[in-house]
Design an enzyme around this catalytic site. Structure first.
Site, PDB file in Angstrom:
ATOM      1  N   LYS A 174       0.827  -1.213   0.000  1.00 26.03           N
ATOM      2  CA  LYS A 174       0.000   0.000   0.000  1.00 26.03           C
ATOM      3  C   LYS A 174       0.864   1.267   0.000  1.00 26.03           C
ATOM      4  CE  LYS A 174      -3.731  -2.349   2.462  1.00 26.03           C
ATOM      5  NZ  LYS A 174      -4.591  -2.306   3.669  1.00 26.03           N
ATOM      6  N   TYR A 208     -12.645  -2.965  -3.034  1.00 27.00           N
ATOM      7  CA  TYR A 208     -13.206  -2.916  -1.678  1.00 27.00           C
ATOM      8  C   TYR A 208     -14.733  -2.917  -1.682  1.00 27.00           C
ATOM      9  CZ  TYR A 208      -8.497  -1.937   0.041  1.00 27.00           C
ATOM     10  OH  TYR A 208      -7.171  -2.016   0.364  1.00 27.00           O
ATOM     11  N   PHE A 223     -15.812   3.677   7.195  1.00 28.12           N
ATOM     12  CA  PHE A 223     -14.413   3.958   6.863  1.00 28.12           C
ATOM     13  C   PHE A 223     -14.114   3.913   5.361  1.00 28.12           C
ATOM     14  CE2 PHE A 223     -14.699  -0.601   7.811  1.00 28.12           C
ATOM     15  CZ  PHE A 223     -14.117  -1.162   6.678  1.00 28.12           C
ATOM     16  N   ARG A 232      -0.843 -14.358   4.304  1.00 39.00           N
ATOM     17  CA  ARG A 232      -1.651 -13.718   5.340  1.00 39.00           C
ATOM     18  C   ARG A 232      -0.979 -13.851   6.716  1.00 39.00           C
ATOM     19  NH1 ARG A 232      -6.371 -11.834   3.722  1.00 39.00           N
ATOM     20  NH2 ARG A 232      -7.496 -12.177   5.660  1.00 39.00           N
ATOM     21  N   THR A 289      -4.780  -7.609  10.527  1.00 41.99           N
ATOM     22  CA  THR A 289      -5.111  -6.287   9.984  1.00 41.99           C
ATOM     23  C   THR A 289      -4.972  -5.208  11.053  1.00 41.99           C
ATOM     24  OG1 THR A 289      -6.642  -7.295   8.428  1.00 41.99           O
ATOM     25  CG2 THR A 289      -6.918  -4.944   8.831  1.00 41.99           C
ATOM     26  N   ARG A 308       3.008  -6.353   9.551  1.00 44.09           N
ATOM     27  CA  ARG A 308       2.217  -5.344  10.273  1.00 44.09           C
ATOM     28  C   ARG A 308       2.678  -5.211  11.727  1.00 44.09           C
ATOM     29  NH1 ARG A 308      -2.988  -7.750   7.498  1.00 44.09           N
ATOM     30  NH2 ARG A 308      -3.164  -6.389   5.671  1.00 44.09           N
ATOM     31  N   ASN A 359      -1.870   0.060   6.947  1.00 44.02           N
ATOM     32  CA  ASN A 359      -1.257  -1.140   7.504  1.00 44.02           C
ATOM     33  C   ASN A 359      -0.376  -1.880   6.498  1.00 44.02           C
ATOM     34  OD1 ASN A 359      -3.151  -2.358   5.875  1.00 44.02           O
ATOM     35  ND2 ASN A 359      -4.391  -3.153   7.547  1.00 44.02           N
ATOM     36  N   HIS A 362      -1.866  -5.697   1.654  1.00 43.46           N
ATOM     37  CA  HIS A 362      -3.129  -6.410   1.481  1.00 43.46           C
ATOM     38  C   HIS A 362      -2.802  -7.747   0.851  1.00 43.46           C
ATOM     39  CE1 HIS A 362      -7.087  -7.596   0.044  1.00 43.46           C
ATOM     40  NE2 HIS A 362      -6.480  -7.899  -1.093  1.00 43.46           N
ATOM     41  N   GLU A 404      -9.556 -10.166  -7.553  1.00 40.32           N
ATOM     42  CA  GLU A 404      -8.604  -9.071  -7.380  1.00 40.32           C
ATOM     43  C   GLU A 404      -7.594  -9.010  -8.524  1.00 40.32           C
ATOM     44  OE1 GLU A 404      -8.883  -9.104  -2.506  1.00 40.32           O
ATOM     45  OE2 GLU A 404      -7.095  -9.928  -3.458  1.00 40.32           O
TER      46      GLU A 404
END
Length: 134
Positions: free
Chosen positions: A9, A49, A57, A85, A91, A102, A112, A115, A126
């Site tokens: 990100k 998303y 949010f 993951r 998250t 993270r 964070n 993804h 995706e």
């Protein structure tokens, strides 16, 4: 070999953590099959998303994710989806284990760093957004 999509990100890119993040994946025998630098559009982010569109949010998330470039990666390896993951960590950075990306570097639930796809069908959806639509 399983595939998964990873996004580094805008905070990961701007903080100069791209190399460290990729190093952590590669240390676990995950291989990059595709990679590109992308400036996300609102359209891409709304598609990505979609499950969060009605949440409080959502606007903040789209604003943040469009604030700078994102590195989109396809990683391949054994159990790639669950392994990535785990490497990423929770998250919520406060719950993320030390040693995870993270847990070591995140300082916000929104910003964070990374993804990752949550399933094979998630990866396929995706992938179409981040690689086929460009």
């Amino acid at each position: 070999m399983e595939k998964t999509l990873v996004l580094i990100k805008p905070d990961g890119v701007s903080r100069g953590l791209v190399g460290e993040i990729i190093r952590r994946y590669e240390a676990h025998m995950l291989h990059i099959s595709e990679m590109q630098l992308v400036q996300p559009t609102a359209e891409m982010l709304c598609a990505h998303y979609i499950e969060h569109v009605d949440k409080d949010f959502f606007c903040e998330l789209v604003e943040y994710m469009s604030s700078g470039p994102v590195i989109a990666l396809v990683l391949c390896g054994e159990s790639a989806i669950s392994l990535v993951r785990k490497i990423n960590g929770s998250t919520n950075f406060m719950s993320a284990e030390l040693g995870s990306i993270r847990g070591d570097f995140a300082s916000s639930i929104t910003q964070n760093l990374v993804h990752a796809s949550d399933s094979q069908s998630g990866f396929e959806r995706e992938y179409d957004i981040w690689f086929k639509s460009l």
